[in-house]
Design a protein around this motif. Structure first.
Motif, PDB file in Angstrom:
ATOM      1  N   MET A   1       0.789  -0.822   0.334  1.00  0.00           N
ATOM      2  CA  MET A   1       0.026   0.151   0.143  1.00  0.00           C
ATOM      3  C   MET A   1       1.058   0.945  -0.101  1.00  0.00           C
ATOM      4  O   MET A   1       0.590   1.871  -0.614  1.00  0.00           O
ATOM      5  CB  MET A   1      -0.748   0.105   0.921  1.00  0.00           C
ATOM      6  CG  MET A   1      -1.878  -1.183   1.154  1.00  0.00           C
ATOM      7  SD  MET A   1      -3.074  -1.205   2.961  1.00  0.00           S
ATOM      8  CE  MET A   1      -3.422   0.547   2.476  1.00  0.00           C
ATOM      9  N   ILE A   2       1.996   1.192   0.674  1.00  0.00           N
ATOM     10  CA  ILE A   2       3.110   2.301   0.789  1.00  0.00           C
ATOM     11  C   ILE A   2       3.407   2.250  -0.568  1.00  0.00           C
ATOM     12  O   ILE A   2       3.756   4.401  -0.896  1.00  0.00           O
ATOM     13  CB  ILE A   2       3.796   2.518   1.878  1.00  0.00           C
ATOM     14  CG1 ILE A   2       3.386   2.536   3.171  1.00  0.00           C
ATOM     15  CG2 ILE A   2       5.186   3.415   1.997  1.00  0.00           C
ATOM     16  CD1 ILE A   2       4.052   1.556   4.549  1.00  0.00           C
ATOM     17  N   TRP A   3       3.924   1.623  -0.887  1.00  0.00           N
ATOM     18  CA  TRP A   3       4.761   1.693  -2.748  1.00  0.00           C
ATOM     19  C   TRP A   3       3.379   2.704  -3.375  1.00  0.00           C
ATOM     20  O   TRP A   3       4.069   2.729  -4.636  1.00  0.00           O
ATOM     21  CB  TRP A   3       4.840   0.369  -2.543  1.00  0.00           C
ATOM     22  CG  TRP A   3       5.681  -0.455  -4.237  1.00  0.00           C
ATOM     23  CD1 TRP A   3       4.664   0.104  -5.915  1.00  0.00           C
ATOM     24  CD2 TRP A   3       7.157   0.759  -4.545  1.00  0.00           C
ATOM     25  NE1 TRP A   3       6.482   0.184  -6.365  1.00  0.00           N
ATOM     26  CE2 TRP A   3       7.769   0.239  -5.966  1.00  0.00           C
ATOM     27  CE3 TRP A   3       8.229   0.665  -4.155  1.00  0.00           C
ATOM     28  CZ2 TRP A   3       8.674   0.360  -6.051  1.00  0.00           C
ATOM     29  CZ3 TRP A   3       9.489   0.638  -4.010  1.00  0.00           C
ATOM     30  CH2 TRP A   3      10.264   0.625  -5.624  1.00  0.00           C
ATOM     31  N   PHE A   4       2.772   1.959  -3.825  1.00  0.00           N
ATOM     32  CA  PHE A   4       1.150   2.324  -4.975  1.00  0.00           C
ATOM     33  C   PHE A   4       0.826   3.825  -3.862  1.00  0.00           C
ATOM     34  O   PHE A   4       0.955   4.346  -5.355  1.00  0.00           O
ATOM     35  CB  PHE A   4       0.727   1.015  -4.602  1.00  0.00           C
ATOM     36  CG  PHE A   4       0.916  -0.284  -5.597  1.00  0.00           C
ATOM     37  CD1 PHE A   4       2.004   0.009  -6.769  1.00  0.00           C
ATOM     38  CD2 PHE A   4       1.433  -1.253  -5.013  1.00  0.00           C
ATOM     39  CE1 PHE A   4       2.069  -1.117  -7.838  1.00  0.00           C
ATOM     40  CE2 PHE A   4       1.861  -2.078  -5.559  1.00  0.00           C
ATOM     41  CZ  PHE A   4       2.213  -2.697  -6.715  1.00  0.00           C
ATOM     42  N   SER A   5       1.149   3.471  -3.126  1.00  0.00           N
ATOM     43  CA  SER A   5       0.646   5.195  -2.977  1.00  0.00           C
ATOM     44  C   SER A   5       1.137   6.214  -2.621  1.00  0.00           C
ATOM     45  O   SER A   5       1.190   7.393  -3.310  1.00  0.00           O
ATOM     46  CB  SER A   5      -0.637   5.241  -1.690  1.00  0.00           C
ATOM     47  OG  SER A   5       0.184   4.987  -0.347  1.00  0.00           O
ATOM     48  N   LEU A   6       2.287   5.991  -2.401  1.00  0.00           N
ATOM     49  CA  LEU A   6       3.321   7.391  -2.688  1.00  0.00           C
ATOM     50  C   LEU A   6       4.436   6.859  -3.141  1.00  0.00           C
ATOM     51  O   LEU A   6       4.999   7.840  -4.400  1.00  0.00           O
ATOM     52  CB  LEU A   6       3.645   6.922  -0.825  1.00  0.00           C
ATOM     53  CG  LEU A   6       3.343   7.498   0.335  1.00  0.00           C
ATOM     54  CD1 LEU A   6       3.585   7.047   1.868  1.00  0.00           C
ATOM     55  CD2 LEU A   6       2.477   8.470   0.913  1.00  0.00           C
ATOM     56  N   VAL A   7       5.506   5.220  -3.185  1.00  0.00           N
ATOM     57  CA  VAL A   7       6.205   5.663  -3.753  1.00  0.00           C
ATOM     58  C   VAL A   7       6.134   5.856  -5.273  1.00  0.00           C
ATOM     59  O   VAL A   7       7.013   7.035  -6.593  1.00  0.00           O
ATOM     60  CB  VAL A   7       7.534   4.418  -4.014  1.00  0.00           C
ATOM     61  CG1 VAL A   7       8.511   4.343  -4.564  1.00  0.00           C
ATOM     62  CG2 VAL A   7       7.602   4.337  -2.295  1.00  0.00           C
ATOM     63  N   GLU A   8       5.129   5.046  -6.150  1.00  0.00           N
ATOM     64  CA  GLU A   8       5.253   5.191  -7.136  1.00  0.00           C
ATOM     65  C   GLU A   8       4.087   6.673  -7.676  1.00  0.00           C
ATOM     66  O   GLU A   8       4.515   6.928  -9.348  1.00  0.00           O
ATOM     67  CB  GLU A   8       3.912   3.913  -7.837  1.00  0.00           C
ATOM     68  CG  GLU A   8       4.032   2.374  -7.683  1.00  0.00           C
ATOM     69  CD  GLU A   8       5.015   2.383  -8.997  1.00  0.00           C
ATOM     70  OE1 GLU A   8       4.902   3.472  -9.560  1.00  0.00           O
ATOM     71  OE2 GLU A   8       5.545   1.714  -8.572  1.00  0.00           O
ATOM     72  N   THR A   9       3.830   7.503  -6.545  1.00  0.00           N
ATOM     73  CA  THR A   9       3.152   8.970  -7.512  1.00  0.00           C
ATOM     74  C   THR A   9       4.512   9.377  -7.249  1.00  0.00           C
ATOM     75  O   THR A   9       4.315  10.244  -8.076  1.00  0.00           O
ATOM     76  CB  THR A   9       2.501   8.961  -5.884  1.00  0.00           C
ATOM     77  OG1 THR A   9       1.241   8.255  -5.658  1.00  0.00           O
ATOM     78  CG2 THR A   9       1.255  10.579  -6.510  1.00  0.00           C
ATOM     79  N   ALA A  68      13.012  10.022  -2.439  1.00  0.00           N
ATOM     80  CA  ALA A  68      13.886   9.885  -1.204  1.00  0.00           C
ATOM     81  C   ALA A  68      13.297   9.588  -0.149  1.00  0.00           C
ATOM     82  O   ALA A  68      12.958   8.612   1.054  1.00  0.00           O
ATOM     83  CB  ALA A  68      14.814  10.038  -1.530  1.00  0.00           C
ATOM     84  N   LEU A  69      11.989  10.424  -0.208  1.00  0.00           N
ATOM     85  CA  LEU A  69      10.745  10.830   1.056  1.00  0.00           C
ATOM     86  C   LEU A  69      10.217   9.134   0.853  1.00  0.00           C
ATOM     87  O   LEU A  69      10.600   8.920   2.310  1.00  0.00           O
ATOM     88  CB  LEU A  69      10.588  11.863   1.063  1.00  0.00           C
ATOM     89  CG  LEU A  69       9.558  11.818   1.678  1.00  0.00           C
ATOM     90  CD1 LEU A  69      10.321  12.204   3.565  1.00  0.00           C
ATOM     91  CD2 LEU A  69       8.727  13.314   2.027  1.00  0.00           C
ATOM     92  N   THR A  70       9.678   8.958  -0.586  1.00  0.00           N
ATOM     93  CA  THR A  70       8.266   7.921   0.142  1.00  0.00           C
ATOM     94  C   THR A  70       8.964   7.043   0.159  1.00  0.00           C
ATOM     95  O   THR A  70       8.453   6.440   1.139  1.00  0.00           O
ATOM     96  CB  THR A  70       7.439   8.192  -1.426  1.00  0.00           C
ATOM     97  OG1 THR A  70       8.644   8.079  -2.127  1.00  0.00           O
ATOM     98  CG2 THR A  70       6.845   9.468  -1.117  1.00  0.00           C
ATOM     99  N   SER A  71      10.416   6.873  -0.912  1.00  0.00           N
ATOM    100  CA  SER A  71      10.637   5.606  -0.222  1.00  0.00           C
ATOM    101  C   SER A  71      11.395   4.879   1.393  1.00  0.00           C
ATOM    102  O   SER A  71      10.965   4.451   2.443  1.00  0.00           O
ATOM    103  CB  SER A  71      11.837   5.414  -0.889  1.00  0.00           C
ATOM    104  OG  SER A  71      12.013   5.121  -2.638  1.00  0.00           O
TER     105      SER A  71
END
Length: 418
Positions: A1-9, A68-71
């Protein structure tokens, strides 16, 4: 969920990410590296020694603040689970991630990394004291020392790991890019010897591109380095390019327009070969073909049209692609503006301004900038930056009196004072 909602964005809004799969592989590699560091953290040294700073700092230097922040948020959650799902640890982890990502996103000196690690160290110590005093959470006696030393030691490791990541991936941070700006680089020395006119032209383009990039908030370091190397392919047949013609004889007069077109296209291919051979930054390699885009070689097209009326203009276009990011577009504009301004004799400010605006308008209406992300307001700023640099370059020098007249004035003043 974190990956697709934050990192991918965050990845979606980083235009350069889509240029090559190397970005994806490097990004995933750094996340796995961070996860490995977290997994290898020993329970005896405590959670404040979790090396979150290293992967976040590397991603901030190579990519940008958002990635860097989202990852880093993702790695913070992984770190929390590593330490028995202690939710209170998200405070120091997220603080470390935010400061590392923010302070290094525009770093261009190694000293910036050390400043960032020192600031992160102070923040981590503050978070440790806050959790201990205000929240009443007890940690081991080594946690204070770990909070103090962790970012500083991590900063040293970042400086040690970064060159290996850069050389392997050819994705360079500003720290690595600056090394290619050394005019003693073998490629630039070869360019200066084999094609001195192109070398001088590239230096002027670099000044224009850097000023424009600063004005619109693009990367001025990448713009300057890309401009230095954008025409390195001209070393193969330098005398076929106007800036290197010294005896007044144009070799294109002795060959057909089609052959001239092939010679011009060849310098792009040879430039890419040199970039790969010397492992220039990947973005610099992309700039070499993109700064020409799919523009038409109009002079040779009209020359061919005199012989064959039905010849299509597409046969005299550069292969492209069009500029895919702002720095490549800026170099396209700077390259054309410098070439056009060179034809002006004793130009005035209005003449230079008209020349700059005509070139930029021409490129814009050819739709060469459609894929670069540059806006109309940014084009106005770029135009102003170009004008300022060109006016400074072309401003007349102070006329000094001849040596004989100067000596005469000195003698007269000497007698008068006597």
């Amino acid at each position: 969920m974190i990956w697709f909602s934050l990192v991918e964005t965050s990845v979606k809004y980083f235009r350069k990410y889509s240029l090559s799969e190397v970005y994806t592989y490097t990004h995933l590699l750094l996340i796995l590296l961070g996860a490995a560091f977290i997994g290898l953290s020993l329970p005896e040294i405590g959670p404040f020694m979790t090396p979150l700073y290293i992967p976040v700092a590397l991603m901030s230097l190579i990519f940008n603040f958002e990635i860097a922040l989202t990852s880093g948020v993702l790695l913070s959650v992984v770190s929390m689970y590593r330490w028995y799902s202690d939710v209170s640890l998200m405070l120091p982890f997220l603080l470390m991630v935010f400061i590392a990502a923010k302070t290094l996103s525009k770093a261009d000196r190694r000293l910036d990394v050390m400043k960032s690690s020192a600031l992160t160290s102070l923040a981590l110590v503050g978070a440790h004291l806050f959790m201990k005093i205000a929240l009443g959470i007890e940690y081991s006696q080594y946690d204070f020392l770990a909070a103090l030393l962790n970012p500083i030691l991590s900063g040293v490791m970042v400086l040690g790991i970064l060159p290996y990541v850069e050389y392997t991936s050819r994705l360079y941070s500003n720290l690595g890019l600056i090394e290619f700006g050394n005019l003693n680089h073998p490629l630039l020395k070869m360019l200066a010897m084999k094609a001195p006119g192109t070398y001088y032209h590239s230096v002027i383009v670099a000044n224009l591109a850097e000023a424009a990039a600063e004005r619109i908030g693009a990367n001025p370091t990448l713009a300057r380095i890309g401009a230095y190397y954008h025409d390195i392919g001209k070393m193969k047949r330098p005398h076929f390019f106007t800036e290197n013609i010294r005896d007044g004889k144009n070799p294109h007069e002795d060959i057909t327009p089609s052959l001239s077109h092939l010679v011009l296209n060849e310098h792009v291919k040879y430039g890419i070969e040199l970039a790969r051979k010397h492992r220039l930054p990947l973005l610099v390699e992309f700039i070499i073909p993109q700064h020409h885009g799919t523009r038409s070689q109009k002079y040779f097209y009209y020359k061919a049209k005199q012989q064959f009326e039905d010849i299509p203009e597409e046969e005299f276009r550069y292969p492209g692609p069009k500029p895919q990011f702002k720095e490549a577009a800026i170099i396209m504009l700077a390259d054309s503006v410098e070439a056009a301004s060179r034809s002006l004799k004793n130009p005035s400010v209005p003449q230079i301004k008209e020349c700059v605006e005509d070139v930029i308008s021409s490129i814009f209406f050819e739709r060469q900038l459609d894929e670069s992300g540059i806006t109309l307001s940014e084009l106005e700023k770029i135009s102003d930056a170009f004008l300022q640099v060109l006016v400074n370059i072309s401003s007349s020098r102070i006329e000094y009196p001849e040596e004989a007249k100067l000596q005469k004035v000195v003698r007269i003043n000497g007698r008068n004072s006597g």
